[in-house]
Motif scaffolding. Sequence first.
Motif, PDB file in Angstrom:
ATOM      1  N   ALA A   1      10.454   8.531 -17.779  1.00  0.00           N
ATOM      2  CA  ALA A   1      10.240   7.270 -17.065  1.00  0.00           C
ATOM      3  C   ALA A   1      10.449   7.483 -15.564  1.00  0.00           C
ATOM      4  O   ALA A   1      11.216   8.357 -15.149  1.00  0.00           O
ATOM      5  CB  ALA A   1      11.199   6.207 -17.578  1.00  0.00           C
ATOM      6  N   VAL A   2       9.776   6.672 -14.766  1.00  0.00           N
ATOM      7  CA  VAL A   2       9.884   6.727 -13.311  1.00  0.00           C
ATOM      8  C   VAL A   2      10.197   5.331 -12.792  1.00  0.00           C
ATOM      9  O   VAL A   2      10.092   4.347 -13.523  1.00  0.00           O
ATOM     10  CB  VAL A   2       8.585   7.252 -12.655  1.00  0.00           C
ATOM     11  N   ALA A   3      10.553   5.262 -11.525  1.00  0.00           N
ATOM     12  CA  ALA A   3      10.731   3.980 -10.844  1.00  0.00           C
ATOM     13  C   ALA A   3       9.979   4.050  -9.525  1.00  0.00           C
ATOM     14  O   ALA A   3       9.928   5.101  -8.887  1.00  0.00           O
ATOM     15  CB  ALA A   3      12.211   3.687 -10.603  1.00  0.00           C
ATOM     16  N   LEU A   4       9.379   2.935  -9.146  1.00  0.00           N
ATOM     17  CA  LEU A   4       8.697   2.840  -7.871  1.00  0.00           C
ATOM     18  C   LEU A   4       9.181   1.568  -7.196  1.00  0.00           C
ATOM     19  O   LEU A   4       9.220   0.505  -7.813  1.00  0.00           O
ATOM     20  CB  LEU A   4       7.181   2.789  -8.047  1.00  0.00           C
ATOM     21  N   GLU A   5       9.564   1.699  -5.924  1.00  0.00           N
ATOM     22  CA  GLU A   5      10.055   0.555  -5.155  1.00  0.00           C
ATOM     23  C   GLU A   5       9.173   0.367  -3.942  1.00  0.00           C
ATOM     24  O   GLU A   5       8.764   1.334  -3.291  1.00  0.00           O
ATOM     25  CB  GLU A   5      11.507   0.806  -4.727  1.00  0.00           C
ATOM     26  N   THR A   6       8.858  -0.883  -3.658  1.00  0.00           N
ATOM     27  CA  THR A   6       8.158  -1.230  -2.431  1.00  0.00           C
ATOM     28  C   THR A   6       8.815  -2.481  -1.878  1.00  0.00           C
ATOM     29  O   THR A   6       9.414  -3.257  -2.618  1.00  0.00           O
ATOM     30  CB  THR A   6       6.641  -1.433  -2.669  1.00  0.00           C
ATOM     31  N   ASP A   7       8.749  -2.636  -0.573  1.00  0.00           N
ATOM     32  CA  ASP A   7       9.393  -3.795   0.043  1.00  0.00           C
ATOM     33  C   ASP A   7       8.640  -4.207   1.287  1.00  0.00           C
ATOM     34  O   ASP A   7       7.714  -3.536   1.719  1.00  0.00           O
ATOM     35  CB  ASP A   7      10.866  -3.512   0.356  1.00  0.00           C
ATOM     36  N   GLY A   8       9.033  -5.319   1.837  1.00  0.00           N
ATOM     37  CA  GLY A   8       8.382  -5.806   3.035  1.00  0.00           C
ATOM     38  C   GLY A   8       9.139  -6.983   3.614  1.00  0.00           C
ATOM     39  O   GLY A   8      10.177  -7.401   3.093  1.00  0.00           O
ATOM     40  N   LEU A   9       8.605  -7.513   4.709  1.00  0.00           N
ATOM     41  CA  LEU A   9       9.214  -8.672   5.351  1.00  0.00           C
ATOM     42  C   LEU A   9       8.115  -9.572   5.851  1.00  0.00           C
ATOM     43  O   LEU A   9       6.981  -9.147   6.045  1.00  0.00           O
ATOM     44  CB  LEU A   9      10.139  -8.256   6.489  1.00  0.00           C
TER      45      LEU A   9
ATOM     46  N   TYR B   1       0.811  -1.208   0.000  1.00  0.00           N
ATOM     47  CA  TYR B   1       0.000   0.000   0.000  1.00  0.00           C
ATOM     48  C   TYR B   1       0.850   1.266   0.000  1.00  0.00           C
ATOM     49  O   TYR B   1       0.329   2.361  -0.131  1.00  0.00           O
ATOM     50  CB  TYR B   1      -0.961   0.011   1.188  1.00  0.00           C
ATOM     51  N   ILE B   2       2.158   1.126   0.150  1.00  0.00           N
ATOM     52  CA  ILE B   2       3.019   2.304   0.108  1.00  0.00           C
ATOM     53  C   ILE B   2       4.303   1.945  -0.640  1.00  0.00           C
ATOM     54  O   ILE B   2       4.810   0.829  -0.549  1.00  0.00           O
ATOM     55  CB  ILE B   2       3.337   2.850   1.517  1.00  0.00           C
ATOM     56  N   GLY B   3       4.789   2.903  -1.388  1.00  0.00           N
ATOM     57  CA  GLY B   3       6.030   2.717  -2.127  1.00  0.00           C
ATOM     58  C   GLY B   3       6.790   4.024  -2.181  1.00  0.00           C
ATOM     59  O   GLY B   3       6.310   5.070  -1.723  1.00  0.00           O
ATOM     60  N   ARG B   4       7.970   3.971  -2.747  1.00  0.00           N
ATOM     61  CA  ARG B   4       8.787   5.164  -2.930  1.00  0.00           C
ATOM     62  C   ARG B   4       8.911   5.406  -4.422  1.00  0.00           C
ATOM     63  O   ARG B   4       9.406   4.553  -5.165  1.00  0.00           O
ATOM     64  CB  ARG B   4      10.156   4.965  -2.278  1.00  0.00           C
ATOM     65  N   LEU B   5       8.423   6.569  -4.846  1.00  0.00           N
ATOM     66  CA  LEU B   5       8.405   6.929  -6.254  1.00  0.00           C
ATOM     67  C   LEU B   5       9.613   7.792  -6.566  1.00  0.00           C
ATOM     68  O   LEU B   5       9.817   8.838  -5.941  1.00  0.00           O
ATOM     69  CB  LEU B   5       7.122   7.703  -6.576  1.00  0.00           C
ATOM     70  N   ALA B   6      10.415   7.368  -7.539  1.00  0.00           N
ATOM     71  CA  ALA B   6      11.588   8.128  -7.969  1.00  0.00           C
ATOM     72  C   ALA B   6      11.277   8.794  -9.309  1.00  0.00           C
ATOM     73  O   ALA B   6      10.868   8.127 -10.252  1.00  0.00           O
ATOM     74  CB  ALA B   6      12.799   7.214  -8.098  1.00  0.00           C
ATOM     75  N   VAL B   7      11.451  10.116  -9.342  1.00  0.00           N
ATOM     76  CA  VAL B   7      11.216  10.901 -10.550  1.00  0.00           C
ATOM     77  C   VAL B   7      12.438  11.767 -10.807  1.00  0.00           C
ATOM     78  O   VAL B   7      13.286  11.939  -9.931  1.00  0.00           O
ATOM     79  CB  VAL B   7       9.959  11.793 -10.429  1.00  0.00           C
ATOM     80  N   ILE B   8      12.506  12.314 -12.003  1.00  0.00           N
ATOM     81  CA  ILE B   8      13.540  13.294 -12.314  1.00  0.00           C
ATOM     82  C   ILE B   8      12.878  14.660 -12.345  1.00  0.00           C
ATOM     83  O   ILE B   8      11.933  14.885 -13.106  1.00  0.00           O
ATOM     84  CB  ILE B   8      14.233  12.987 -13.661  1.00  0.00           C
ATOM     85  N   ASN B   9      13.361  15.566 -11.511  1.00  0.00           N
ATOM     86  CA  ASN B   9      12.858  16.932 -11.425  1.00  0.00           C
ATOM     87  C   ASN B   9      13.900  17.838 -12.068  1.00  0.00           C
ATOM     88  O   ASN B   9      14.879  18.195 -11.428  1.00  0.00           O
ATOM     89  CB  ASN B   9      12.626  17.307  -9.962  1.00  0.00           C
ATOM     90  N   GLY B  10      13.716  18.136 -13.347  1.00  0.00           N
ATOM     91  CA  GLY B  10      14.737  18.882 -14.074  1.00  0.00           C
ATOM     92  C   GLY B  10      15.905  17.956 -14.335  1.00  0.00           C
ATOM     93  O   GLY B  10      15.815  17.043 -15.143  1.00  0.00           O
ATOM     94  N   THR B  11      16.993  18.165 -13.588  1.00  0.00           N
ATOM     95  CA  THR B  11      18.146  17.264 -13.712  1.00  0.00           C
ATOM     96  C   THR B  11      18.418  16.506 -12.417  1.00  0.00           C
ATOM     97  O   THR B  11      19.360  15.719 -12.358  1.00  0.00           O
ATOM     98  CB  THR B  11      19.410  18.063 -14.093  1.00  0.00           C
ATOM     99  N   ALA B  12      17.596  16.741 -11.405  1.00  0.00           N
ATOM    100  CA  ALA B  12      17.842  16.135 -10.093  1.00  0.00           C
ATOM    101  C   ALA B  12      16.838  15.023  -9.801  1.00  0.00           C
ATOM    102  O   ALA B  12      15.653  15.165 -10.091  1.00  0.00           O
ATOM    103  CB  ALA B  12      17.747  17.197  -9.000  1.00  0.00           C
TER     104      ALA B  12
END
Length: 154
Positions: A70-78, A26-37
């Motif tokens: 393009a974006v990346a989204l990561e989710t994890d758990g145990l 239900y939760i993940g970390r979304l990685a985007v590019i904001n300009g060049t960062a």
Amino acid sequence: MGMTQPGSNTEVLTEAECWKYLRSSYIGRLAVINGTAPEIFPVNIVTAEEALYFRTAPGTKLRSLLAGAAVALETDGLNAYSTEVWSVVVKGIPEPVEDGVLPLELADPDREPWEPGLKEHLVRIDPTEVTGRRFAVHTRTRWWPPLDFSSDWT
């Protein structure tokens, strides 16, 4: 089950196993590019139709998403015993979802964003790549932080 990487106990997950974990998340970390960062944002996610969906408000995240990169989204758990962990990464192209075009699975009221406020923009990530890993962890004392940090400060 997937293949184990040479010299490690890491198991590469099949795409079907990755989707099983994504559907439970239900939760993940979304990685985007904001300009060049690069920027990373926590988002509440839901899966439907082999895609990921989340809501967002106007701001840096939405501007970056609408740029079309393009974006990346990561989710994890145990697992319940903290003996096995997993991580799934989805790479793909984000696109806004038109009003009235909502998969039935997204109508679940328990999938509301955690952060209060109006999140009027629904975004869909169409995956171009779905990968994942799973591995057993060492005993918890090797990596788990103490529950009460105050005793360490006195």
